[in-house]
Design an enzyme around this catalytic site. Structure first.
Site, PDB file in Angstrom:
ATOM      1  N   ALA A   1       0.837  -1.203   0.000  1.00 29.70           N
ATOM      2  CA  ALA A   1       0.000   0.000   0.000  1.00 29.70           C
ATOM      3  C   ALA A   1       0.866   1.245   0.000  1.00 29.70           C
ATOM      4  CB  ALA A   1      -0.909  -0.022   1.237  1.00 29.70           C
ATOM      5  N   MET A   2       0.976   1.833  -1.179  1.00 27.07           N
ATOM      6  CA  MET A   2       1.716   3.093  -1.307  1.00 27.07           C
ATOM      7  C   MET A   2       0.747   4.233  -1.635  1.00 27.07           C
ATOM      8  SD  MET A   2       5.225   1.986  -3.180  1.00 27.07           S
ATOM      9  CE  MET A   2       4.745   0.922  -4.495  1.00 27.07           C
TER      10      MET A   2
ATOM     11  N   PHE B   1      -6.648   1.874  -3.735  1.00 25.38           N
ATOM     12  CA  PHE B   1      -6.282   1.076  -4.916  1.00 25.38           C
ATOM     13  C   PHE B   1      -5.322  -0.058  -4.556  1.00 25.38           C
ATOM     14  CE2 PHE B   1      -6.470   5.432  -7.259  1.00 25.38           C
ATOM     15  CZ  PHE B   1      -7.851   5.392  -7.286  1.00 25.38           C
TER      16      PHE B   1
ATOM     17  N   GLU C   1       9.225  -4.809 -10.595  1.00 20.36           N
ATOM     18  CA  GLU C   1       7.771  -4.657 -10.660  1.00 20.36           C
ATOM     19  C   GLU C   1       7.341  -4.300 -12.088  1.00 20.36           C
ATOM     20  OE1 GLU C   1       6.282  -1.448  -8.301  1.00 20.36           O
ATOM     21  OE2 GLU C   1       4.210  -1.828  -8.904  1.00 20.36           O
ATOM     22  N   ARG C   2       8.097  -3.404 -12.709  1.00 23.13           N
ATOM     23  CA  ARG C   2       7.722  -2.960 -14.067  1.00 23.13           C
ATOM     24  C   ARG C   2       7.970  -4.052 -15.094  1.00 23.13           C
ATOM     25  NH1 ARG C   2       9.524   3.160 -12.496  1.00 23.13           N
ATOM     26  NH2 ARG C   2       7.540   3.555 -11.459  1.00 23.13           N
TER      27      ARG C   2
ATOM     28  N   ARG D   1     -16.110 -17.211 -37.665  1.00 24.33           N
ATOM     29  CA  ARG D   1     -17.195 -16.241 -37.880  1.00 24.33           C
ATOM     30  C   ARG D   1     -17.324 -15.913 -39.381  1.00 24.33           C
ATOM     31  NH1 ARG D   1     -21.802 -14.159 -35.576  1.00 24.33           N
ATOM     32  NH2 ARG D   1     -22.162 -12.054 -36.344  1.00 24.33           N
TER      33      ARG D   1
ATOM     34  N   GLY E   1       1.794   0.650 -11.193  1.00 25.60           N
ATOM     35  CA  GLY E   1       3.244   0.430 -11.308  1.00 25.60           C
ATOM     36  C   GLY E   1       3.946   1.628 -11.918  1.00 25.60           C
ATOM     37  N   GLY E   2       3.282   2.782 -11.917  1.00 20.88           N
ATOM     38  CA  GLY E   2       3.793   3.988 -12.573  1.00 20.88           C
ATOM     39  C   GLY E   2       3.101   4.156 -13.901  1.00 20.88           C
ATOM     40  N   THR E   3       2.495   5.325 -14.118  1.00 20.87           N
ATOM     41  CA  THR E   3       1.733   5.545 -15.352  1.00 20.87           C
ATOM     42  C   THR E   3       2.678   5.647 -16.562  1.00 20.87           C
ATOM     43  OG1 THR E   3       1.866   7.943 -15.157  1.00 20.87           O
ATOM     44  CG2 THR E   3      -0.022   6.878 -14.081  1.00 20.87           C
TER      45      THR E   3
HETATM   46  C1  LIG Z   1      -6.257  -1.725 -10.680  1.00 21.93           C
HETATM   47  C2  LIG Z   1      -5.255  -0.936  -9.893  1.00 21.93           C
HETATM   48  C3  LIG Z   1      -4.455  -1.597  -8.965  1.00 21.93           C
HETATM   49  C4  LIG Z   1      -3.552  -0.863  -8.193  1.00 21.93           C
HETATM   50  N1  LIG Z   1      -2.805  -1.520  -7.234  1.00 21.93           N
HETATM   51  C5  LIG Z   1      -2.026  -0.800  -6.387  1.00 21.93           C
HETATM   52  C6  LIG Z   1      -1.368  -1.422  -5.278  1.00 21.93           C
HETATM   53  O1  LIG Z   1      -1.444  -2.632  -5.084  1.00 21.93           O
HETATM   54  N2  LIG Z   1      -0.686  -0.640  -4.423  1.00 21.93           N
HETATM   55  C7  LIG Z   1      -0.570   0.711  -4.589  1.00 21.93           C
HETATM   56  O2  LIG Z   1       0.076   1.355  -3.774  1.00 21.93           O
HETATM   57  N3  LIG Z   1      -1.165   1.329  -5.643  1.00 21.93           N
HETATM   58  C8  LIG Z   1      -1.889   0.609  -6.535  1.00 21.93           C
HETATM   59  N4  LIG Z   1      -2.520   1.225  -7.594  1.00 21.93           N
HETATM   60  C9  LIG Z   1      -2.394   2.663  -7.738  1.00 21.93           C
HETATM   61  C10 LIG Z   1      -1.520   3.088  -8.921  1.00 21.93           C
HETATM   62  O3  LIG Z   1      -0.184   2.743  -8.719  1.00 21.93           O
HETATM   63  C11 LIG Z   1      -1.741   4.602  -9.095  1.00 21.93           C
HETATM   64  O4  LIG Z   1      -3.084   4.786  -9.510  1.00 21.93           O
HETATM   65  C12 LIG Z   1      -0.786   5.215 -10.107  1.00 21.93           C
HETATM   66  O5  LIG Z   1       0.525   5.233  -9.609  1.00 21.93           O
HETATM   67  C13 LIG Z   1      -1.196   6.655 -10.491  1.00 21.93           C
HETATM   68  O6  LIG Z   1      -1.413   7.426  -9.356  1.00 21.93           O
HETATM   69  P1  LIG Z   1      -2.773   8.275  -9.228  1.00 21.93           P
HETATM   70  O7  LIG Z   1      -3.889   7.352  -9.431  1.00 21.93           O
HETATM   71  O8  LIG Z   1      -2.720   9.016  -7.934  1.00 21.93           O
HETATM   72  O9  LIG Z   1      -2.750   9.288 -10.426  1.00 21.93           O
HETATM   73  P2  LIG Z   1      -2.073  10.744 -10.418  1.00 21.93           P
HETATM   74  O10 LIG Z   1      -0.696  10.640  -9.882  1.00 21.93           O
HETATM   75  O11 LIG Z   1      -3.011  11.697  -9.794  1.00 21.93           O
HETATM   76  O12 LIG Z   1      -1.981  11.042 -11.969  1.00 21.93           O
HETATM   77  C14 LIG Z   1      -3.033  11.642 -12.735  1.00 21.93           C
HETATM   78  C15 LIG Z   1      -2.512  11.913 -14.132  1.00 21.93           C
HETATM   79  O13 LIG Z   1      -1.416  12.827 -14.060  1.00 21.93           O
HETATM   80  C16 LIG Z   1      -0.306  12.276 -14.722  1.00 21.93           C
HETATM   81  N5  LIG Z   1       0.930  12.702 -14.080  1.00 21.93           N
HETATM   82  C17 LIG Z   1       1.251  12.651 -12.766  1.00 21.93           C
HETATM   83  N6  LIG Z   1       2.503  13.107 -12.573  1.00 21.93           N
HETATM   84  C18 LIG Z   1       2.985  13.437 -13.796  1.00 21.93           C
HETATM   85  C19 LIG Z   1       4.217  13.960 -14.274  1.00 21.93           C
HETATM   86  N7  LIG Z   1       5.244  14.206 -13.449  1.00 21.93           N
HETATM   87  N8  LIG Z   1       4.364  14.185 -15.593  1.00 21.93           N
HETATM   88  C20 LIG Z   1       3.333  13.932 -16.460  1.00 21.93           C
HETATM   89  N9  LIG Z   1       2.151  13.439 -16.078  1.00 21.93           N
HETATM   90  C21 LIG Z   1       1.987  13.180 -14.765  1.00 21.93           C
HETATM   91  C22 LIG Z   1      -0.482  10.770 -14.600  1.00 21.93           C
HETATM   92  O14 LIG Z   1       0.286  10.078 -15.571  1.00 21.93           O
HETATM   93  C23 LIG Z   1      -1.969  10.645 -14.812  1.00 21.93           C
HETATM   94  O15 LIG Z   1      -2.240  10.667 -16.178  1.00 21.93           O
HETATM   95  C24 LIG Z   1      -3.398   0.512  -8.403  1.00 21.93           C
HETATM   96  C25 LIG Z   1      -4.195   1.164  -9.366  1.00 21.93           C
HETATM   97  C26 LIG Z   1      -5.106   0.449 -10.106  1.00 21.93           C
HETATM   98  C27 LIG Z   1      -5.936   1.165 -11.115  1.00 21.93           C
END
Ligand SMILES: Cc1cc2nc3c(=O)[nH]c(=O)nc-3n(C[C@H](O)[C@H](O)[C@H](O)COP(=O)(O)OP(=O)(O)OC[C@H]3O[C@@H](n4cnc5c(N)ncnc54)[C@H](O)[C@@H]3O)c2cc1C
Length: 375
Positions: free
Chosen positions: A122-123, A154, A240-241, A266, A361-363
């Protein structure tokens, strides 16, 4: 023929494929309806040697990351992205292995290997995901304990988890340099696990919110040094990635195969859908791209097995694999026509399930930042 795997990896692959066919696929739709996979599956996976493959004996099965990759790939290839084994085996367990004391390893790892103790990490918080520096969950030292308060969201495996690694701030004035990792156990007073969140895909996955209301954590549950949490988290990200990239690639390969099967049976305008040039070109593009991806990922996997995978290459792997998977699944869904949009047809589920891989895992944007900064 892939050269990254040895005979023992291929033997495991046969065993995992059988496990998926017998123990996962017949029940998967039911778990999707329930929003969670049952504990009995974890125990069966433990008994069949599918958990903690890459964790050394006596705590795990003593394999290498190739064995972990086999498990990741076979589950993804069968279009079961909601199964949460990889976070448990390839993220949570490695943290304990690397940072844990002998006592901590003995306490958690063998039970995780047996599937008796389910792991989560949980991060992310409601207000902080990509920017982990701004997390607010606080762990305040009080004698032989820390008092943990805050909220996470999440969290994969969140409702079932018996052990959650929580990233919390131990020195808010230090920002990223003031974060630490704690092992929180189910049932600790003040620790509450929410109901699975309603998601657009991966319905069999119990992704949850977690709440910490002045939870007293024994100091012996801190993993590694105080205030070194951010450094630990970033150093585990390459694995992880890579794990996410491998999931994406195998999932894509599995869906190319099932799409080929569908378009061959089909018919439209008196011909098989496969006989339209557009169909062949779409699948040809998918096959060519995924073959290229496979070569790159096997190279990343081989590097990782030698301990040489760097953070930038791992970010490229995740970015390439998940973006390609999403784009090509969308193209393939189109080949199913209306059936592609039906939740019970595999391609529709695959399309929705895959979407999360570009986020967790990082967007993709964060991957681009990491790669861009290295240029
Ligand atoms: C199905 C699922 C399972 C998950 N499992 C886990 C888990 O087990 N443990 C855990 O800790 N988390 C988990 N997560 C969370 C996931 O790691 C985060 O959702 C993700 O890191 C993005 O963070 P955020 O949702 O806060 O988006 P935000 O950080 O708010 O980002 C919103 C938007 O802004 C963009 N953005 C942010 N910073 C920048 C930048 N510097 N430059 C350009 N664009 C940027 C992002 O790319 C995104 O498009 C999970 C998420 C999902 C959907």
């Amino acid at each position: 023929m892939r050269t990254v795997f040895r005979d023992d990896h291929w033997m495991l692959q046969t065993q995992v494929a059988r496990f998926v066919e017998q123990e996962i696929l017949p029940y998967y739709a039911q778990w999707e309806d329930l929003g969670v996979t049952p504990r009995s599956l974890w125990r069966k996976a433990g008994a069949n040697g599918l958990l903690n493959c890459a964790i050394p004996a006596p705590w795990g099965h003593g394999g290498d990351f190739g064995h972990a990759a086999v498990v990741i790939e076979e589950i993804a290839r069968a279009n079961c992205l909601g199964i949460g084994f990889s976070i448990h085996s390839d993220m949570v367990a490695p943290y304990i292995l690397r940072l844990g004391t002998q006592e901590q390893k003995n306490r958690w790892l063998p039970r995780m290997t047996e599937g008796e103790c389910i792991g989560a990490i949980a991060m992310t918080e409601p207000d902080a995901g990509s920017d982990l520096k701004s997390i607010r969950t606080r762990a305040k030292r009080s004698g032989r304990h820390y008092v943990l308060s805050g909220q996470k969201t999440f969290v994969t495996n969140g409702s079932h988890a018996d052990l959650v690694l929580v990233l919390a701030s131990t020195a808010p004035e230090l920002g990223a340099r003031g974060l630490s990792l704690f092992a929180v156990e189910r049932g600790m007073p003040g620790f509450r696990q929410g109901q699975p969140l309603r998601k657009i895909g991966q319905h069999a996955q119990d992704t949850c919110e977690l709440f910490f209301d002045d939870v007293q954590i024994p100091a012996s549950h801190r993993l590694g040094d105080e205030n070194a949490g951010f450094e630990y988290v970033t150093s585990e990200l390459a694995q992880e990635r890579l794990a996410i990239a491998l999931r994406a690639a195998a999932h894509l390969e599995g869906m190319i195969e099932s799409t080929c099967d569908y378009v061959k049976q089909r018919k439209a305008f008196g011909r098989r859908v496969m006989d339209f040039q557009n169909t062949r070109f779409t699948l040809s593009r998918a096959m060519s791209q995924s073959s290229m991806l496979r070569v790159f990922l096997d190279d990343c996997l081989a590097r990782h097995m030698r301990g040489e995978l760097d953070a930038v290459t791992a970010a490229m792997a995740k970015l390439n694999a998940t973006e390609m998977q999403n784009a090509l699944l969308d193209d393939m869904l189109q080949l199913f026509g209306g059936y592609g949009y039906m939740a019970d047809v595999g391609i529709g589920r695959a399309w929705a399930d895959a979407r999360a891989l570009r986020i967790f895992g990082g967007t993709s944007e964060i991957m681009n930042e990491i790669i861009g900064r290295s240029l």
